[in-house]
Structure formats: C-alpha cells, structure tokens
Scaffold this motif. Structure first.
Motif, PDB file in Angstrom:
ATOM      1  N   VAL A 191       0.853  -1.193   0.000  1.00 60.52           N
ATOM      2  CA  VAL A 191       0.000   0.000   0.000  1.00 60.52           C
ATOM      3  C   VAL A 191       0.891   1.246   0.000  1.00 60.52           C
ATOM      4  CG1 VAL A 191      -1.722   1.268   1.332  1.00 60.52           C
ATOM      5  CG2 VAL A 191      -1.728  -1.234   1.335  1.00 60.52           C
ATOM      6  N   LEU A 195      -3.271   6.175   0.904  1.00 65.54           N
ATOM      7  CA  LEU A 195      -4.559   5.846   1.509  1.00 65.54           C
ATOM      8  C   LEU A 195      -5.626   6.794   0.993  1.00 65.54           C
ATOM      9  CD1 LEU A 195      -3.524   5.324   5.214  1.00 65.54           C
ATOM     10  CD2 LEU A 195      -4.038   3.561   3.523  1.00 65.54           C
ATOM     11  N   ASP A 196      -6.812   6.252   0.914  1.00 65.34           N
ATOM     12  CA  ASP A 196      -7.939   7.049   0.474  1.00 65.34           C
ATOM     13  C   ASP A 196      -9.093   6.672   1.398  1.00 65.34           C
ATOM     14  OD1 ASP A 196      -9.432   8.722  -0.989  1.00 65.34           O
ATOM     15  OD2 ASP A 196      -9.052   7.747  -2.914  1.00 65.34           O
ATOM     16  N   TYR A 197     -10.120   7.470   1.416  1.00 65.47           N
ATOM     17  CA  TYR A 197     -11.243   7.166   2.284  1.00 65.47           C
ATOM     18  C   TYR A 197     -12.535   7.346   1.517  1.00 65.47           C
ATOM     19  CZ  TYR A 197     -14.122   6.802   6.375  1.00 65.47           C
ATOM     20  OH  TYR A 197     -15.054   6.368   7.285  1.00 65.47           O
ATOM     21  N   LYS A 220     -11.781   2.811   4.624  1.00 65.99           N
ATOM     22  CA  LYS A 220     -10.402   3.049   4.215  1.00 65.99           C
ATOM     23  C   LYS A 220     -10.041   2.242   2.970  1.00 65.99           C
ATOM     24  CE  LYS A 220      -6.874   4.198   7.536  1.00 65.99           C
ATOM     25  NZ  LYS A 220      -6.054   3.705   8.658  1.00 65.99           N
ATOM     26  N   GLY A 249      -6.768   1.234   0.388  1.00 66.20           N
ATOM     27  CA  GLY A 249      -5.317   1.266   0.216  1.00 66.20           C
ATOM     28  C   GLY A 249      -4.975   1.137  -1.260  1.00 66.20           C
ATOM     29  N   ASP A 281      -2.459   0.703   6.716  1.00 67.72           N
ATOM     30  CA  ASP A 281      -1.598   1.883   6.746  1.00 67.72           C
ATOM     31  C   ASP A 281      -0.680   1.885   5.536  1.00 67.72           C
ATOM     32  OD1 ASP A 281      -2.073   3.405   9.121  1.00 67.72           O
ATOM     33  OD2 ASP A 281      -1.341   1.666  10.256  1.00 67.72           O
ATOM     34  N   VAL A 282      -0.128   3.048   5.251  1.00 65.21           N
ATOM     35  CA  VAL A 282       0.841   3.129   4.177  1.00 65.21           C
ATOM     36  C   VAL A 282       2.046   2.249   4.512  1.00 65.21           C
ATOM     37  CG1 VAL A 282       2.579   4.674   3.190  1.00 65.21           C
ATOM     38  CG2 VAL A 282       0.188   5.369   3.267  1.00 65.21           C
ATOM     39  N   THR A 323      -5.094   9.368   7.079  1.00 74.37           N
ATOM     40  CA  THR A 323      -4.731   9.207   5.670  1.00 74.37           C
ATOM     41  C   THR A 323      -3.451   9.940   5.310  1.00 74.37           C
ATOM     42  OG1 THR A 323      -6.136  11.058   5.047  1.00 74.37           O
ATOM     43  CG2 THR A 323      -7.094   8.856   4.838  1.00 74.37           C
TER      44      THR A 323
END
Ligand SMILES: Nc1nc2c(ncn2[C@@H]2O[C@H](COP(=O)(O)OP(=O)(O)OP(=O)(O)O)[C@@H](O)[C@H]2O)c(=O)[nH]1
Ligand SMILES: [Mg+2]
Length: 600
Positions: free
Chosen positions: A208, A211-213, A219, A221, A282-283, A340
């Motif tokens: 990942v 991140l986007d939402y 969430k 990835g 998570d990233v 994010t």
C-alpha cells in the motif's frame, strides 16, 4: 498476462507534470470521444484547482496499443516530497520533467536523487520548449551534470531525452525534428521502462503506498501488486510495520482507467489497484497470501521538520463565525487527517492545544485552509522547526535554497540571507539581467523570509527550496524587522482612525472590520510594537466640514491571507482562523499582561 508499464511523473513544482498527464490521457484516446474534462484534470480537489498545484499524488491508467500504462502524477512542491519517495517504490520507470528555461531546480535534484538511489530508469522530458526563453541544450547539459554528480549508473545516465510542449500536446526526440505528438513518449515508455518483475503464479504480495477514504467502503489502500493475484472476496493477511499480521478480506477491488475508477473482480502481479475492506490498513503495509505471508520492506516515511500548535480559539470574537469550535471537534478532525496523511504527526498537548508536525508551511496551511472551509475555527502558532539530537549534538533541518533575482538587487538579498545564517554556494547569470544564486540555510532562517524577499525584489524574485538534511544547530537567526500595530480597543474600525494611522505603517484592516484589544491591525514602520486606537471617529462639530470626510484616501490594506500571516507572526503572536476571517493577535491581549510577562 496483460502487458503493463508503471511510471511516475516527477519534477520540480510547475514544470508541467499534470499537464503532461492530461496529454497522455488525451492522446492515448483514453478519454471517450464525448467525455468533457478540465485542464489539469488530475488536480481534482478544490485547493489544487485554486492554487494550480498538485497536493496529493494520484494515479490513472491509459491504454496504448495492447499495453496498460499505469501513471502516477506526483506533487512537485517540496512540502509534499515525502509522497514522491513512496510513489517511486511502486513504479518501474519515471518521466523526469524539467522546464526548458528554469532548468534544474531544488526539487529536481531531490526527486532525481531519490529516483537514482532506488535504481529507477528515467526518461527525461525537457518541457515548455515553446517558451521564448527556452534553452533546451543548456538544460539537457544540466541534467547530464546532475546525473553524474549524483552517481547515476551508466545505464541510468544513458537516458532518452524527449523535447516537449506538454500544454500543446507536442513532443519530439530531437530539437531539429518537426513537431510531433506524444507517440514518441508512449514508445519510449514501452521500450525503455522495464516490464514489471514478479509473477502472477507466486503467493500474493501487494504494498500500500497511498490511503484514500470512502464513506461507503471506508479506508482504501492504493497498492502495487508485486506477486500473485488478488480477487474480490479473498481472505488475506496484512503485514504491519511492527511485524504483526492482521487477518482481513478484500471487500472491493477497484481499477483505474482514465479519470474513472471501476469495480473489478481480479487483478494480478504488475498492476496498481485500490483495495477496500481492511480497517487497519496503513501506508507501507503488505497485503499477503494468508498461507504464505511474506512482508515486503516497510516504507520509510520522511520525518516532519516543522511544528505548529493548533488551539481552541479564545479571542473575544471566538465562536461567532465558525461551526466547529471546541477542542473535541478540533481533535477529531486532526485525528482523521492523520489516518490518511502519513507525512503529518499529531500530539495532544492538553488544554485545547494540539501540536501538528509536517514537512513545511504549505502542508500545514493546506490542512488549515481545508479546516476553515469545513467550518472550523481555531488558533495557530508560529511555525517552529523541529530540533533533534543526533549523536548527542543538537541538530536542525537545513534547506537548499535557489533564488533568481535581478542582478541589481542581488546584493540586498545576499545581505538579508546572511543575517539568516544562509551560506552562499554559487552564483551564475541567468537570462537577461538575472542571477541564479544557491544557498544552504537553516529552515529556521526561511520562516518569514518569503514576504521580505518579494518586497525586496519588487515581486520579481523567484525562490525555491527543498529539505536537505539535519545539521548542527546554527545559533540565532534574524527574525521580523518590524513591530506590530496593536489595537487597544474593541469595536469596529473607523476610516478616520485608519487614515490617521497609515503613516505609522502598513495596515491589515479596513473600515468596519471588527477589532479587539490585543489584535494586530498592521505592521509598524519601526522595530517596536505600538498600541493604537483604530475605532476613534472624527469629533462631531456643528459646522459641516467642507468635504473633509470625502477627502479621506485610504491605502488598500495588505492582504494577509493564511499563508502570509503565518509567515509574518512571531512567537508571542497567534493567528485566529475562522471560515470568514484570518486575524492576527498577540497571545496576551492586554498591554498590562504583556508588560508583566516581559518582565519575567
Ligand atoms: N508555456 C508552456 N507552459 C506549460 C507547458 N506545460 C505546462 N505549462 C504550464 O505550466 C503551469 C504548471 O503546469 P502543471 O501541469 O500544473 O505543473 P505541475 O508540474 O503538475 O505542478 P505541481 O503539480 O504543482 O508540481 C501551468 O500553468 C501550465 O499551463 C508547456 O509546454 N509550455
Ligand atoms: Mg501537478
């Protein structure tokens, strides 16, 4: 297996990355015939469009012949440099753009260094060859020199060069050739960017990088698949940075094409997709095969260099313009941002104070600007650089600064920078009557410099800087030269009093603006603070003064927007930010409090 190429577009700010991506979308025929789109289509959020800069990296994909080309457009501004490094790990090749006149700039160096270190193969695009001042030959030489200085491998130094006017959809491999279209760029991508390694038959591994939402699926990835296949509904294991594995399920798989995202059932090694369903993603996390989970190297995220304190607004005008004003609301919003935005950090200082750290002033003002548009009201303190200990030595961030100034003004600027502890590294003539001067300077010395610089160069100077490294602390640097004009009264500003105060300095307010005791209404023309009364009306008299009122000529106030105001304030001052206003104030509002404090 489908044929895929993955590239990132990297460059200094404004060198034309997003415009080039427009052209690639357009000329590959990825936009439907009747599909309407704006200029710089990838800069899709409001602030990006208003400011004309890219803030978040974004991906798209195009089809060319039987290839799918995944393209990631990155931000060029130094404050968002951390994104670029993560993105580079996800691609197999890069387009490095450089302006045919400006040449190599601080962020060009930054991104080229990262790209070379990660072993990527570049295609260099000399962009904006249509400019009158363009000097493509010089800029190609600068790029060769840069690559050599940065220890590029022979293979990397042997980069293809494309000459382009991205805005006009023009490109060619040789300046002497007639103008062509982007076909040569597509061909270079297919031929010079290595095909993705890894195999669809191995156990799944995807990393990942953004991140986007989404309100519906939560969430998301955005990930590069390095091995195996991912299907909607798959059980997976998520490898976290601390070595833990978390079970999860892919609830949705989203593919990219042009400006669209669409749900897909399956994707395989080499591709870039968005994955929903993992709450804790998570990233840097690896999405792995549940039976054979092997984590990829976690990603290094650049440390913040700058801190500001967000606070609950406690000015006399607090709560009048904002919808969200409490400490709880501000905390929730900042916490949401951190989920994010991996480049920022939050520490709750208690008592309605929140320490927010990031890579630079722009990153912080973008967050503040978004918050005020959402209806928040809050205070912000002066940015402070982060000081840390390296092997027992107190260190602070240093920046590489490049300025272009008219020759006649270079002396003034060099002197000013000297007081801010800048060290001059080179000076070369640049175009007609201009000089390009490079410095190394503690980040502290740059806070508040831009405003001064623009005044000194009458708006003609251009400055750019980018983070270099932490170095030993360099001692005190000069700060703001002028004091503040501070209101002693609460009420509405009057034209008559502003008129009388004008020769004391530059005003930030206009008639009818609300003011309060301790609010800063202008910059004094001397170095000390001065208390003034901006609400005094003209004394009434029975005799009508003959047209004296109409004769009042006010100098337009200085536009102190969020960014300028944040640069301007000192430690004992605060910004008051609401959806409608940006006010500057003393932390301590009454003169008595300030006197008592300064005696301590
Ligand atoms: N003259 C000229 N201008 C161009 C060309 N390509 C882009 N521009 C202009 O340069 C400006 C910046 O373009 P962008 O595409 O936003 O640059 P960018 O590299 O994406 O900028 P950031 O994402 O903020 O780093 C815009 O005003 C473009 O219209 C070109 O080939 N010639
Ligand atoms: Mg851009």
């Amino acid at each position: 297996m489908q044929k895929i190429r993955n590239i990132a577009v990297i460059a200094h700010v404004d060198h034309g990355k997003t415009t080039l991506v427009d052209g690639l979308l357009e000329q590959s025929g990825t936009f439907g015939d009747h599909e309407q789109h704006d200029e710089r289509a990838m800069d899709s959020n409001d602030l990006e469009r208003e400011r004309g800069i890219t803030i978040l990296s974004k991906n798209t994909a195009i089809r060319y012949k039987d290839y799918k080309i995944n393209i990631i457009d990155t931000p060029g501004h130094a404050d968002f440099g951390g994104e670029v490094e993560r993105v580079l790990k996800m691609v197999d090749g890069v387009l490095v753009l450089v302006d045919a006149y400006e040449g190599v700039m601080p962020q060009t160096k930054f991104v080229v260094k990262k790209m070379l270190a990660l072993g990527k193969k570049p295609i260099v695009v000399i962009n904006k060859i249509d400019k009158d001042s363009a000097d493509p030959d010089r800029v190609v030489d600068e790029m060769f020199d840069l690559f050599a200085q940065m220890d590029a491998t022979d293979d990397q130094q042997d980069f293809p060069v494309v000459y382009a006017a991205a805005r006009d959809g023009i490109a060619k491999m040789d300046m002497a050739d007639p103008d062509g279209d982007f076909k040569c760029i597509f061909e270079a991508i297919i031929n010079d960017v290595p095909e993705p390694e890894g195999s669809a038959d191995n156990p799944a591994q995807a990393q990942v990088f953004t991140l986007d939402y989404d309100n519906y699926v939560g969430k998301i990835g955005i990930s590069r698949i390095f091995n195996g296949r991912l299907k909607k509904g798959d059980q997976i294991k998520l490898a976290k940075a601390d070595g833990a594995f978390v079970n999860g399920k892919i609830s949705k798989l989203i593919g990219f094409l042009g400006l669209n995202r669409m749900e897909i059932q399956e994707a395989e090694a080499g591709d870039i997709v968005a994955i929903a369903g993992m709450e804790t993603v998570d990233v840097g996390d690896t999405i792995c095969d549940p039976i054979n989970p092997v984590a990829l190297d976690p990603m290094h995220v650049e440390e913040p260099t700058l801190t500001v304190v967000f606070s609950v607004n406690n000015s006399p005008l607090a709560g009048q313009e904002g919808k969200f004003v409490t400490g709880n609301k501000i905390r929730e919003r900042l916490e949401a941002e951190m989920t994010t935005n991996v480049a920022m950090k939050l520490e709750d200082g208690g008592e309605g104070l929140f320490k927010v750290s990031g890579r630079g002033e722009l990153q912080i003002t973008v967050l503040a600007e978004n918050m005020r548009r959402e209806g928040f009201e809050f205070g912000i303190s002066r940015p402070e650089v982060i000081v840390k200990e390296v092997e027992g030595v107190k260190c602070e961030p240093f920046e590489h600064l490049v300025i272009d100034v008219p020759e006649t003004l270079s002396g003034t600027v060099i002197e000013r920078l000297g007081k801010r502890k800048a060290e001059m590294k080179s000076m070369v003539p640049m175009g007609v009557g201009f000089q390009r001067i490079e410095f190394e300077i503690p980040a502290r010395g740059l806070i508040g410099f831009r405003g001064q610089f623009l005044t000194d160069t009458k708006g003609e100077g251009v400055m750019n800087h980018s983070f270099m490294e932490f170095r030993p602390y360099s001692g005190t640097v000069a700060s703001r030269q002028y004091g503040a004009l501070i209101s002693t009264e609460k009420g509405e500003a009057m034209a008559f009093s502003i008129f009388n105060l004008q020769d004391r300095g530059g005003m930030f307010i206009q008639p009818q603006d609300k003011v309060y005791e301790g609010m800063i209404i202008g910059e004094h023309s001397r170095s000390n603070d001065l208390s003034v009364n901006p609400i005094k009306g003209k004394a009434q008299s029975n005799v009508r003064s003959s047209g004296a009122d109409e004769a009042i000529k006010l100098v337009p106030p200085r536009d102190m927007n969020l960014e300028k105001a944040l640069e301007w304030i000192e430690d004992d001052e605060l910004l008051e930010v609401t959806p409608l206003s940006v006010r500057i104030r003393k932390r301590l509002l009454t003169e008595a409090e300030r006197k008592r404090y300064s005696r301590k």
